[in-house]
Design an enzyme around this catalytic site. Sequence first.
Site, short mmCIF file in Angstrom:
data_model
loop_
_atom_site.label_atom_id
_atom_site.label_comp_id
_atom_site.label_asym_id
_atom_site.label_seq_id
_atom_site.Cartn_x
_atom_site.Cartn_y
_atom_site.Cartn_z
N SER A 92 0.66 -1.08 0.08
CA SER A 92 0.06 0.07 -0.22
C SER A 92 0.95 1.43 0.00
CB SER A 92 -0.94 -0.10 1.07
OG SER A 92 -0.14 -0.07 2.59
N ASP B 295 -0.27 7.81 9.60
CA ASP B 295 -1.24 7.06 10.38
C ASP B 295 -0.48 6.05 11.29
OD1 ASP B 295 -0.48 5.34 8.71
OD2 ASP B 295 -2.39 5.10 7.60
N HIS C 149 1.76 4.31 7.12
CA HIS C 149 1.94 4.86 5.77
C HIS C 149 2.83 6.17 5.67
CE1 HIS C 149 -1.65 2.12 5.38
NE2 HIS C 149 -0.70 1.78 4.46
#
Length: 225
Positions: free
Chosen positions: A18, A183, A186
């Site tokens: 991600s 967060d 990330h």
Amino acid sequence: MTSTPPKTFPNVVLLGDSITQYGFGVEGGWARMLADALQRRCDVINRGFSGYNTSWIQPILGEVLTTHLVQNSIAIVVFFGANDCSLGFQRIDIPQFRENLGKIINFLESRGAIKDQIILVTPPNCNNSAWKKQCVLDDIPFEERDPGPYAEVVREVGRQSGVPVADLHAAMKVPGWEEMLIDGLHLAKSGSEALFGIIKPLVEERCTLSGVPTECMPNWREFLE
């Protein structure tokens, strides 16, 4: 007009999880920064898959990294570990993680890449308390992460295989590193800037070695001649 344009723009491929998938976003924009720096020189192609680890990526490597794509690439960034290092269902143990990285390198070589074209990236540090809060907000399972040992494996694999390493984990060993994450997991803008600063010189070196001009296709001023 004096420029000799290339037949195609070479690729820079980004393979990862991600953190790579979101690499063109407003915050985690390291891929966007790289694409901007390579305007009219290379096409930056994102092959990021949220949630994936180095085992889950194996079955689809042939689909997402075709021979044509690899052979037309001057650099391929391999950025895993942030999920592999979890202590839950995404976890890949250290020996398997090392083996999986080797398999990815071997796969790329089988498709025509040379080791100097491959760039391994160490996983970022993780702020588990912040990530836990984010998981609650997103209603997803929280898994504590321990990226340090996995970062060392990436370094070891790079040394042993002769593949360049962009050491993001080491770059985050600074006061206030938590602010480099949006967060807890990330990359925030400052984290993306740090990663971009490490990767850009490695890609620029590949551009030079591959003979990529500073600007592909004729400059508009040449039409005035």
